[in-house]
Design a protein around this motif. Structure first.
Motif, PDB file in Angstrom:
ATOM      1  N   SER A 187       0.821  -1.197   0.000  1.00  0.00           N
ATOM      2  CA  SER A 187       0.000   0.000   0.000  1.00  0.00           C
ATOM      3  C   SER A 187       0.862   1.257   0.000  1.00  0.00           C
ATOM      4  O   SER A 187       0.565   2.235  -0.704  1.00  0.00           O
ATOM      5  N   ARG A 188       1.952   1.221   0.763  1.00  0.00           N
ATOM      6  CA  ARG A 188       2.832   2.393   0.814  1.00  0.00           C
ATOM      7  C   ARG A 188       3.549   2.613  -0.513  1.00  0.00           C
ATOM      8  O   ARG A 188       3.869   3.746  -0.895  1.00  0.00           O
TER       9      ARG A 188
ATOM     10  N   ARG B  68      -4.322   3.160  -5.356  1.00  0.00           N
ATOM     11  CA  ARG B  68      -4.465   2.843  -3.937  1.00  0.00           C
ATOM     12  C   ARG B  68      -5.907   2.508  -3.556  1.00  0.00           C
ATOM     13  O   ARG B  68      -6.147   1.704  -2.655  1.00  0.00           O
TER      14      ARG B  68
ATOM     15  N   ALA C 153       2.371   1.614  -3.584  1.00  0.00           N
ATOM     16  CA  ALA C 153       1.483   1.680  -4.748  1.00  0.00           C
ATOM     17  C   ALA C 153       1.337   3.113  -5.261  1.00  0.00           C
ATOM     18  O   ALA C 153       1.325   4.071  -4.473  1.00  0.00           O
TER      19      ALA C 153
ATOM     20  N   ALA D 222      -0.482   6.439  -6.479  1.00  0.00           N
ATOM     21  CA  ALA D 222      -1.658   7.061  -5.870  1.00  0.00           C
ATOM     22  C   ALA D 222      -2.938   6.652  -6.570  1.00  0.00           C
ATOM     23  O   ALA D 222      -3.964   6.420  -5.921  1.00  0.00           O
TER      24      ALA D 222
ATOM     25  N   ALA E 230      -6.683  -0.893  -1.781  1.00  0.00           N
ATOM     26  CA  ALA E 230      -7.298  -0.871  -0.451  1.00  0.00           C
ATOM     27  C   ALA E 230      -8.546  -1.743  -0.410  1.00  0.00           C
ATOM     28  O   ALA E 230      -8.785  -2.464   0.567  1.00  0.00           O
TER      29      ALA E 230
END
Length: 356
Positions: free
Chosen positions: A204-205, A212, A207, A209, A216
């Motif tokens: 997630s960090r 995301r 990926a 923008a 998620a």
């Protein structure tokens, strides 16, 4: 030793009562079993066993029947897991014939177990939490819906629908979906559920923008499927076998109702897993609980025999077992449960020679 002789007397009483459902007298023991002692000695041994709570007399002038304590001693010190007969082995061997997948093998296993034991049988599917991921597939179902397919190393397949919401969720980008599938498989294949949380957090960090929101949503559904308290799947067969045991139960209806609602079976499998964790040295994860030893009131007049299974010599990934009356043929039931568990373990481990 006198104690050894009394164990033989108790074994004969259990064996005879399981076979006939009739209280057992000293004369029957003399006629049917070679105990090597006089009828008077057998009567004295029965009196001691009764005083110690291993047998009791249900009616005046009747023979004796085993108590829960007697069954417990029989299972712990007397019962031996006898070898299966040729027809029983042949029945179990059919589990691994053909190109069967996990769904087919589990369905066959529960039917064979119910037939071999004459009891209600339950087989749990390998836990998503305890198995490793083999592949994750993402398939677009619509502008904001994605199908997540989870495939484990045991062959279990689970499908979940991911619904996107919030900003940027109007259209699923096929290219982004393909990139996410590659990243998820690269990071998670071969990993267990407990390892997924930090890995997904790192993804997630990293990926972009614009991806995301999709990541998620997929992450939320995947972790929900792998969470520790996620409901496990199992199959049941042989409910009619319990119905035929009506004389052994004073409240069979309550047990059948609980099984239909699956509450008892979920607790049974959870208890088997917990007991296995406390007693890792138990052969095949075998567990026998008798009458009031069962945590659930609905099982207060039943006995439960369970075993664990898993690929190779590794940790157990699931359990199977049978539920029946305390007047159960414990050696035969334990043999069948162990054999089916071993065949399922061998199936999960891959092609090879069937276990003995």
């Amino acid at each position: 030793m006198a104690d050894d002789r009394r164990l033989k007397v108790l074994s004969a009483i259990v064996t005879d009562y399981v076979r006939t459902r009739e209280p057992v007298g000293s004369r029957a023991l003399v006629e049917r079993y070679r105990l090597g002692v006089s009828p008077a000695t057998i009567r004295n041994d029965m009196a001691v066993l009764e005083d110690e709570g291993y047998i009791h007399q249900p009616h005046t002038s009747a023979g004796r029947v085993p108590t829960e304590k007697g069954y417990r001693l029989f299972v712990d010190q007397i019962a031996r897991i006898k070898p299966l007969s040729a027809p029983e082995r042949a029945a179990i061997t059919t589990l691994l014939t053909g190109e069967a997948d996990l769904e087919q093998v589990v369905a066959r296993a529960v039917r064979v177990l119910a037939r071999l034991t004459g009891q209600l049988a339950v087989v749990e599917y390998p836990s998503l939490r305890l198995t490793a991921l083999r592949h994750l597939e993402l398939v677009a179902l619509g502008p904001t819906r994605v199908l997540l397919v989870i495939i484990t190393d045991t062959g279990r397949v689970e499908q979940r629908t991911v619904v996107l919401s919030g900003e940027g969720a109007d259209v699923v980008d096929p290219l982004a979906l393909g990139r996410l599938r590659l990243r998820l498989n690269s990071a998670l294949v071969g990993r267990r559920a407990a390892e997924a949380v930090p890995i997904l957090a790192a993804l997630s960090r990293q990926a972009p923008a614009e991806e995301r929101t999709l990541l998620a949503a997929v992450t939320s559904v995947l972790l929900d499927a792998l969470r520790p308290d996620a409901e496990e799947r199992f199959v049941v067969a042989g409910t009619a076998n319990l119905a035929r045991s009506t004389p052994d139960f004073s409240a069979l209806g309550a047990l059948l109702d609980a099984i239909e609602e699956q509450v008892v079976l979920l607790r049974l499998l959870a208890d088997a897993a917990a007991e296995g964790a406390r007693s890792p040295g138990a052969p095949d994860g075998m567990r026998v609980s008798i009458g009031s030893e069962n945590r659930d009131d609905a099982l207060a007049e039943a006995s439960v025999v369970t075993a664990a299974y898993g690929p190779g010599g590794g940790d157990a990934v699931a359990h199977l077992g049978v539920i029946g009356p305390t007047r159960m043929d414990y050696p035969a039931t334990m043999a069948a449960v162990r054999a089916v568990a071993r065949y399922l373990s061998r199936f999960l481990a891959g092609p090879g020679e069937a276990p003995a």
